[in-house]
Write an enzyme that holds these catalytic residues in place. Structure first.
Site, PDB file in Angstrom:
ATOM      1  N   TRP A 169      -6.460  -0.491  -8.307  1.00 39.30           N
ATOM      2  CA  TRP A 169      -7.678   0.210  -7.785  1.00 39.30           C
ATOM      3  C   TRP A 169      -7.799   1.543  -9.004  1.00 39.30           C
ATOM      4  O   TRP A 169      -7.139   2.186  -8.961  1.00 39.30           O
ATOM      5  CB  TRP A 169      -7.325   1.001  -6.352  1.00 39.30           C
ATOM      6  CG  TRP A 169      -7.487   0.076  -5.335  1.00 39.30           C
ATOM      7  CD1 TRP A 169      -8.563  -0.137  -4.599  1.00 39.30           C
ATOM      8  CD2 TRP A 169      -6.351  -0.981  -4.907  1.00 39.30           C
ATOM      9  NE1 TRP A 169      -8.096  -1.009  -3.697  1.00 39.30           N
ATOM     10  CE2 TRP A 169      -6.866  -1.785  -3.731  1.00 39.30           C
ATOM     11  CE3 TRP A 169      -5.007  -1.180  -5.312  1.00 39.30           C
ATOM     12  CZ2 TRP A 169      -5.972  -2.647  -3.111  1.00 39.30           C
ATOM     13  CZ3 TRP A 169      -4.443  -1.847  -4.555  1.00 39.30           C
ATOM     14  CH2 TRP A 169      -4.718  -2.634  -3.402  1.00 39.30           C
ATOM     15  N   HIS A 183     -10.745   2.664  -1.629  1.00 34.44           N
ATOM     16  CA  HIS A 183     -11.117   1.914  -0.564  1.00 34.44           C
ATOM     17  C   HIS A 183     -10.758   2.360   0.997  1.00 34.44           C
ATOM     18  O   HIS A 183     -10.386   3.453   0.817  1.00 34.44           O
ATOM     19  CB  HIS A 183     -10.206   0.364  -0.456  1.00 34.44           C
ATOM     20  CG  HIS A 183      -8.507   0.949  -0.757  1.00 34.44           C
ATOM     21  ND1 HIS A 183      -7.731  -0.037  -0.516  1.00 34.44           N
ATOM     22  CD2 HIS A 183      -8.020   2.039  -0.837  1.00 34.44           C
ATOM     23  CE1 HIS A 183      -6.415   0.444  -0.865  1.00 34.44           C
ATOM     24  NE2 HIS A 183      -6.599   1.705  -0.640  1.00 34.44           N
ATOM     25  N   ARG A 210     -14.688   3.792  -7.466  1.00 36.22           N
ATOM     26  CA  ARG A 210     -13.804   3.332  -8.592  1.00 36.22           C
ATOM     27  C   ARG A 210     -14.447   3.464  -9.849  1.00 36.22           C
ATOM     28  O   ARG A 210     -15.503   3.535 -10.153  1.00 36.22           O
ATOM     29  CB  ARG A 210     -13.653   1.690  -8.240  1.00 36.22           C
ATOM     30  CG  ARG A 210     -12.884   1.537  -7.137  1.00 36.22           C
ATOM     31  CD  ARG A 210     -12.537   0.172  -6.811  1.00 36.22           C
ATOM     32  NE  ARG A 210     -12.262  -0.242  -5.443  1.00 36.22           N
ATOM     33  CZ  ARG A 210     -11.736  -1.296  -4.844  1.00 36.22           C
ATOM     34  NH1 ARG A 210     -11.831  -2.288  -5.896  1.00 36.22           N
ATOM     35  NH2 ARG A 210     -11.273  -1.726  -3.766  1.00 36.22           N
ATOM     36  N   GLN A 224     -17.527   0.030   2.117  1.00 32.98           N
ATOM     37  CA  GLN A 224     -16.648  -0.848   2.558  1.00 32.98           C
ATOM     38  C   GLN A 224     -16.465  -0.586   3.948  1.00 32.98           C
ATOM     39  O   GLN A 224     -16.947   0.346   4.582  1.00 32.98           O
ATOM     40  CB  GLN A 224     -15.259  -0.690   1.997  1.00 32.98           C
ATOM     41  CG  GLN A 224     -14.999  -1.151   0.688  1.00 32.98           C
ATOM     42  CD  GLN A 224     -13.503  -1.130   0.085  1.00 32.98           C
ATOM     43  OE1 GLN A 224     -12.706  -0.629   0.721  1.00 32.98           O
ATOM     44  NE2 GLN A 224     -13.388  -1.916  -0.918  1.00 32.98           N
ATOM     45  N   VAL A 267      -0.458  -5.553   3.043  1.00 32.71           N
ATOM     46  CA  VAL A 267      -0.329  -6.806   3.864  1.00 32.71           C
ATOM     47  C   VAL A 267       0.682  -7.849   3.497  1.00 32.71           C
ATOM     48  O   VAL A 267       0.944  -7.984   2.303  1.00 32.71           O
ATOM     49  CB  VAL A 267      -1.835  -7.651   4.190  1.00 32.71           C
ATOM     50  CG1 VAL A 267      -3.066  -6.404   4.826  1.00 32.71           C
ATOM     51  CG2 VAL A 267      -2.397  -7.727   2.601  1.00 32.71           C
ATOM     52  N   ALA A 321      -5.479  -6.536   9.179  1.00 33.85           N
ATOM     53  CA  ALA A 321      -6.627  -5.772   8.673  1.00 33.85           C
ATOM     54  C   ALA A 321      -7.416  -6.641   7.659  1.00 33.85           C
ATOM     55  O   ALA A 321      -6.984  -7.484   7.219  1.00 33.85           O
ATOM     56  CB  ALA A 321      -5.887  -4.461   7.799  1.00 33.85           C
TER      57      ALA A 321
HETATM   58  N1  PHE Z   1      -8.605  -2.559   0.753  1.00 35.20           N
HETATM   59  C1  PHE Z   1      -8.726  -3.843   0.084  1.00 35.20           C
HETATM   60  C2  PHE Z   1      -9.718  -3.520  -1.033  1.00 35.20           C
HETATM   61  O1  PHE Z   1     -10.349  -2.622  -1.413  1.00 35.20           O
HETATM   62  C3  PHE Z   1      -9.319  -4.887   1.001  1.00 35.20           C
HETATM   63  C4  PHE Z   1      -8.497  -4.929   2.331  1.00 35.20           C
HETATM   64  C5  PHE Z   1      -8.528  -4.447   3.269  1.00 35.20           C
HETATM   65  C6  PHE Z   1      -7.375  -5.882   1.766  1.00 35.20           C
HETATM   66  C7  PHE Z   1      -7.648  -4.623   4.460  1.00 35.20           C
HETATM   67  C8  PHE Z   1      -6.306  -5.980   2.990  1.00 35.20           C
HETATM   68  C9  PHE Z   1      -6.407  -5.697   4.409  1.00 35.20           C
HETATM   69  O2  PHE Z   1      -9.837  -4.697  -1.655  1.00 35.20           O
END
Ligand code: PHE
Length: 354
Positions: A169, A183, A210, A224, A267, A321
Site C-alpha cells: 500500500w 484502503h 495512494r 473503495q 486474510v 471480508a
Molecule cells: N483492502 C484490500 C485492497 O485494498 C482489498 C481487500 C479487502 C482484500 C478485504 C481482502 C479483504 O486491495
C-alpha cells in the site's frame, strides 16, 4: 403659410431637437422626443399637411425640404440612441460578473433561464447503488476515514512495523505521521469493536489515497467499498457465494466467477475473485483488456489475529471480508476511458455519465 415660413419652422425644429438631444443621458428619454419631432402631432407632419395649400410651383421645393428635414431629425435621433444604448450595455458588462465557462444563458439576465436539473456525481451514484445492494443483503453501512493511524491501517491488520507487505500500500504520510488511508480495511477492527456481536454484517465505503503516479487508469485518490461478515461457522463457500450474489446484483445479470489465490496479510486464505467479463461474455473486449475476465474483488477469510484484535474469539468465530475499487467499476459500467474524468469538473462529463 409661405414656403419661407415653413422653412424657418423646420430649421427651428432641427435646432430644438439638437439642443435637447445634447442634454440627454438615458436612452429611454429619447423615445418621447422622437414622437414629439417626427410623430403625428409634430411640426414636420403639420408642414406636410400644408403642402397642398402652397402654390403649385413651390410644392416640389417645399416637399424636398420637408423630406430632408425628416431625414435630418431621424438621423440625429438614431445616432444619439445608438450611442446611449451602447454606453449602457458597456456599463452593464462592466459591473456584471460574467462566468465564461457557464452555458450562455447564465450570463444573459434578459434571457429566460433554461431549467437545469442537477445530477449526482457518477461515483456518488455508484456508492448509493452499492449501498442499496449491501443494505438489502442486511449489511450496516459505515463511512471510512480519510486519515488514520498506523495502528488501524497496518498493525490491526496483521502488519506490524517492518512487515514487508506494508509496501503493497503505497502510502502518503502527514507531518504528524498519520496516513491518508490507502484502503477501507482500516475500518475492520473499529467496526468489530463497535458492533461487538455476531452475526456481524457491515459495509464500509470511502475515499482512499495512494502514492501513485497518475495516468489514465491510476489515480492517487479513489473509492473503495468493502464488506465484512462474521459469525459462527462461516466457510469459504459462504464467502464465494456471497461475493457472487453481490457481483450479480451489481451488474444486474448472471456472472460466472472464478477464484485465484491473492495475498493480503489480514486474510487467510486470501483470494482474488474474477468475474467473466459481462460486457463481452468472455470473448474479450476493451473492458477486460481482451482477457475475458475482470479482476473484481480482493477477499479472504478474516485472519485469526485480526478477529482477535476486533474482540472476536477465532476459536469460535470466523468470517470474511471483500473489497473493491469503485472507480474502475464505474468506468467499466459507463465505458469511461480515463479515470481523471471522474475528478474533472467538466459539466458535460458530469451530466452525461451514469
Ligand atoms: N483492502 C484490500 C485492497 O485494498 C482489498 C481487500 C479487502 C482484500 C478485504 C481482502 C479483504 O486491495
Amino acid at each position: 403659410m409661405a414656403i419661407n415660413k415653413i422653412e424657418r419652422v423646420l430649421r427651428d425644429q432641427v435646432t430644438q431637437l439638437t439642443q435637447k438631444l445634447s442634454k440627454i443621458t438615458q436612452a429611454e428619454e429619447i423615445y418621447p422626443l422622437r414622437s414629439l419631432y417626427t410623430g403625428k402631432e409634430s411640426e414636420l407632419q403639420k408642414a406636410l399637411g400644408l403642402l397642398k395649400d402652397l402654390p403649385k410651383e413651390e410644392r416640389p421645393t417645399a416637399g424636398s425640404l420637408i423630406n430632408a428635414t425628416k431625414r435630418e431629425l431621424e438621423q440625429a435621433i438614431s445616432e444619439k440612441l445608438t450611442k446611449l444604448l451602447s454606453e449602457e450595455l458597456a456599463a452593464q458588462d462592466a459591473v456584471r460578473d460574467i462566468d465564461v465557462t457557464a452555458p450562455f444563458h447564465v450570463n444573459m439576465p434578459d434571457v429566460p433561464k433554461l431549467p437545469r436539473v442537477g445530477s449526482l456525481h457518477p461515483l456518488q451514484h455508484e456508492i448509493n447503488r452499492m449501498l442499496t445492494i449491501f443494505t438489502t443483503m442486511g449489511f450496516t453501512p459505515f463511512e471510512g476515514r480519510e486519515v488514520d493511524s498506523d495502528y488501524y491501517v497496518f498493525d490491526s491488520l496483521n502488519m506490524p512495523k517492518e512487515h514487508p507487505a506494508r509496501q503493497n500500500w503505497d502510502t502518503f504520510r502527514t507531518e504528524d505521521n498519520l496516513i491518508p488511508t490507502p484502503h477501507t480495511s482500516n475500518m475492520q477492527v473499529r467496526v468489530m469493536r463497535k458492533m461487538k456481536t455476531a452475526p456481524l454484517r457491515a459495509v464500509i465505503y470511502g475515499r482512499v489515497s495512494r502514492n501513485e503516479a497518475i495516468d489514465a487508469v491510476h489515480g492517487h485518490t479513489f473509492y473503495q467499498i468493502e464488506g465484512l461478515y462474521i459469525d459462527k461457522g462461516v466457510s469459504i463457500s459462504n464467502m464465494i457465494a456471497t461475493i457472487n450474489a453481490f457481483v450479480e446484483a451489481f451488474f444486474g445479470r448472471k456472472v460466472t466467477g472464478k477464484v485465484q489465490p491473492g495475498y493480503f496479510p489480514f486474510v487467510e486464505p486470501g483470494i482474488e475473485y474474477m468475474g467473466q467479463c459481462p460486457f463481452c461474455e468472455g470473448a474479450g473486449c476493451g473492458s477486460c483488456k481482451h482477457t475475458g475476465w475482470l479482476e473484481l474483488v480482493g477477499a479472504g477469510m478474516i485472519h485469526p489475529s485480526v478477529l482477535r484484535e476486533g474482540g472476536f474469539d477465532p476459536a469460535v468465530y470466523s468470517g470474511f471480508a471483500w473489497g473493491l475499487g469503485l472507480d474502475r467499476m464505474v468506468m467499466q459500467r459507463n465505458g469511461i476511458q480515463d479515470i481523471r474524468s471522474l475528478f474533472s469538473s467538466d459539466i458535460r462529463f458530469l451530466s452525461s455519465a451514469v
